[in-house]
Design a protein around this motif. Structure first.
Motif, PDB file in Angstrom:
ATOM      1  N   ALA A  29      32.773  47.450  32.659  1.00 26.83           N
ATOM      2  CA  ALA A  29      32.621  48.856  32.284  1.00 26.83           C
ATOM      3  C   ALA A  29      31.223  49.377  32.593  1.00 26.83           C
ATOM      4  O   ALA A  29      31.049  50.545  32.926  1.00 26.83           O
ATOM      5  N   PHE A  30      30.229  48.500  32.513  1.00 30.94           N
ATOM      6  CA  PHE A  30      28.860  48.959  32.743  1.00 30.94           C
ATOM      7  C   PHE A  30      28.483  48.880  34.226  1.00 30.94           C
ATOM      8  O   PHE A  30      27.891  49.807  34.767  1.00 30.94           O
ATOM      9  N   LEU A  31      28.808  47.751  34.839  1.00 35.63           N
ATOM     10  CA  LEU A  31      28.555  47.586  36.270  1.00 35.63           C
ATOM     11  C   LEU A  31      29.688  46.750  36.862  1.00 35.63           C
ATOM     12  O   LEU A  31      30.276  45.921  36.157  1.00 35.63           O
ATOM     13  N   PRO A  32      30.013  46.939  38.135  1.00 36.84           N
ATOM     14  CA  PRO A  32      31.085  46.130  38.756  1.00 36.84           C
ATOM     15  C   PRO A  32      30.804  44.640  38.617  1.00 36.84           C
ATOM     16  O   PRO A  32      29.672  44.186  38.833  1.00 36.84           O
ATOM     17  N   MET A  33      31.821  43.877  38.266  1.00 43.49           N
ATOM     18  CA  MET A  33      31.646  42.445  38.061  1.00 43.49           C
ATOM     19  C   MET A  33      31.304  41.727  39.355  1.00 43.49           C
ATOM     20  O   MET A  33      30.801  40.606  39.335  1.00 43.49           O
ATOM     21  N   THR A  34      31.577  42.352  40.493  1.00 41.43           N
ATOM     22  CA  THR A  34      31.241  41.716  41.769  1.00 41.43           C
ATOM     23  C   THR A  34      29.727  41.590  41.952  1.00 41.43           C
ATOM     24  O   THR A  34      29.270  40.841  42.817  1.00 41.43           O
ATOM     25  N   LEU A  35      28.961  42.315  41.144  1.00 40.76           N
ATOM     26  CA  LEU A  35      27.504  42.223  41.228  1.00 40.76           C
ATOM     27  C   LEU A  35      26.964  41.016  40.479  1.00 40.76           C
ATOM     28  O   LEU A  35      25.792  40.668  40.634  1.00 40.76           O
ATOM     29  N   GLY A  36      27.812  40.392  39.649  1.00 39.27           N
ATOM     30  CA  GLY A  36      27.365  39.261  38.844  1.00 39.27           C
ATOM     31  C   GLY A  36      27.588  37.933  39.544  1.00 39.27           C
ATOM     32  O   GLY A  36      28.008  37.882  40.712  1.00 39.27           O
ATOM     33  N   PRO A  37      27.298  36.833  38.834  1.00 35.93           N
ATOM     34  CA  PRO A  37      27.547  35.501  39.407  1.00 35.93           C
ATOM     35  C   PRO A  37      29.027  35.321  39.726  1.00 35.93           C
ATOM     36  O   PRO A  37      29.891  35.941  39.099  1.00 35.93           O
ATOM     37  N   ARG A  38      29.291  34.444  40.668  1.00 34.12           N
ATOM     38  CA  ARG A  38      30.665  34.235  41.115  1.00 34.12           C
ATOM     39  C   ARG A  38      31.567  33.804  39.973  1.00 34.12           C
ATOM     40  O   ARG A  38      32.692  34.288  39.848  1.00 34.12           O
ATOM     41  N   TRP A  39      31.070  32.879  39.117  1.00 33.68           N
ATOM     42  CA  TRP A  39      31.919  32.372  38.036  1.00 33.68           C
ATOM     43  C   TRP A  39      32.300  33.489  37.055  1.00 33.68           C
ATOM     44  O   TRP A  39      33.416  33.532  36.534  1.00 33.68           O
ATOM     45  N   LEU A  40      31.345  34.418  36.819  1.00 29.33           N
ATOM     46  CA  LEU A  40      31.628  35.508  35.888  1.00 29.33           C
ATOM     47  C   LEU A  40      32.644  36.480  36.488  1.00 29.33           C
ATOM     48  O   LEU A  40      33.518  37.012  35.783  1.00 29.33           O
ATOM     49  N   ASP A  41      32.539  36.697  37.780  1.00 31.93           N
ATOM     50  CA  ASP A  41      33.502  37.554  38.471  1.00 31.93           C
ATOM     51  C   ASP A  41      34.908  36.953  38.383  1.00 31.93           C
ATOM     52  O   ASP A  41      35.892  37.668  38.141  1.00 31.93           O
ATOM     53  N   VAL A  42      34.992  35.623  38.536  1.00 29.93           N
ATOM     54  CA  VAL A  42      36.296  34.957  38.458  1.00 29.93           C
ATOM     55  C   VAL A  42      36.871  35.074  37.045  1.00 29.93           C
ATOM     56  O   VAL A  42      38.037  35.419  36.857  1.00 29.93           O
ATOM     57  N   VAL A  43      36.035  34.801  36.043  1.00 32.94           N
ATOM     58  CA  VAL A  43      36.492  34.882  34.651  1.00 32.94           C
ATOM     59  C   VAL A  43      36.964  36.293  34.311  1.00 32.94           C
ATOM     60  O   VAL A  43      37.951  36.485  33.598  1.00 32.94           O
ATOM     61  N   SER A  44      36.272  37.297  34.837  1.00 31.55           N
ATOM     62  CA  SER A  44      36.601  38.680  34.491  1.00 31.55           C
ATOM     63  C   SER A  44      37.993  39.091  34.951  1.00 31.55           C
ATOM     64  O   SER A  44      38.553  40.063  34.431  1.00 31.55           O
ATOM     65  N   HIS A  45      38.566  38.354  35.907  1.00 31.13           N
ATOM     66  CA  HIS A  45      39.914  38.701  36.357  1.00 31.13           C
ATOM     67  C   HIS A  45      40.962  38.429  35.280  1.00 31.13           C
ATOM     68  O   HIS A  45      42.103  38.886  35.392  1.00 31.13           O
ATOM     69  N   ALA A  46      40.605  37.670  34.247  1.00 31.36           N
ATOM     70  CA  ALA A  46      41.528  37.445  33.130  1.00 31.36           C
ATOM     71  C   ALA A  46      41.529  38.613  32.150  1.00 31.36           C
ATOM     72  O   ALA A  46      42.368  38.659  31.248  1.00 31.36           O
TER      73      ALA A  46
END
Length: 237
Positions: free
Chosen positions: A172-189
């Motif tokens: 909601a604050f910033l696109p998760m693609t800007l974060g670490p890869r593992w966090l981007d993967v987790v966010s898909h849940a």
């Protein structure tokens, strides 16, 4: 439909008697809009859609507070003895929550426009349409949780524990693609990530993109499931 309208009117009267509650629900996203938005250098088409999803989770997600008090003071038990079905008992409240949220969302969009948001009118309107099933589903789930046995005292900490991670992982604050890869993967849940992505695509004028179709489809599925969950919760005292 008549029963749903009656419950909606009663719920709306309760809300209008405590207008300050509506304002407080709007306060946090508005503070983020005013104090966080400028930090991302005018990326309003990214910031505003994210804050709208945050509003859904913080406003509709805590809608169950009202039913906690209705249950505690016996109001819900009296309503259950009337001929009104369980579905109107839920839908009347959910309709009130959706109306209130749309008003709050419209205020955020208007303030965003004043701050520099530039988005196609069609995208903004379709974004508001997407918020309807999303907010309705979240509110229905919130009522279902609030009606669980023993939830009267645990509702606030449980919902806070659930809602905050959902907001953070949704991007909601910033696109998760800007974060670490593992966090981007987790966010898909997090199902709300797809709603955020869909809103941002709509605000960019991409009405038929894959993100919009996936976000809208998942939102409708979640809304239907949450409504069924909520109706079931209303059936059992």
């Amino acid at each position: 439909m008549t029963a749903t309208w009656l419950i909606f009117q009663r719920a709306m009267r309760q809300t209008l008697r405590t207008k300050v509650g509506v304002l407080f629900g709007l306060l946090q996203p508005m503070l983020y809009l005013l104090f966080f938005g400028p930090l991302v250098n005018g990326s309003w088409p990214i910031v505003v859609p994210g804050l709208l999803i945050q509003l859904v989770l913080l406003s509709a997600g805590l809608a169950g507070f009202g039913i906690v008090f209705d249950q505690r003071f016996g109001v819900l038990d009296r309503l259950r003895t009337t001929p009104i079905g369980r579905l109107p008992l839920l839908l009347g409240r959910v309709l009130r929550d959706v109306v209130v949220l749309l008003v709050q969302a419209l205020v955020i969009v208007l303030v965003g426009l004043a701050l520099g948001l530039r988005a196609p009118v069609g995208g903004v309107l379709l974004g508001l349409v997407l918020l309807v099933p999303l907010a309705g589903g979240v509110a229905a789930a919130s009522y279902a949780v609030a009606l669980r046995p023993g939830a009267q005292d645990l509702f606030a900490p449980v919902m806070s524990t659930v809602v905050i991670p959902l907001v953070l992982l949704s991007g909601a604050f910033l696109p998760m693609t800007l974060g670490p890869r593992w966090l981007d993967v987790v966010s898909h849940a997090d199902p709300f990530r797809y709603a955020v992505d869909a809103l941002r695509e709509l605000y960019a004028g991409h009405y038929a993109s894959t993100s919009v179709l996936v976000g809208a489809g998942l939102t409708l599925v979640l809304a239907a499931g949450a409504t069924a969950f909520g109706v079931r919760a209303f059936k059992f005292p």
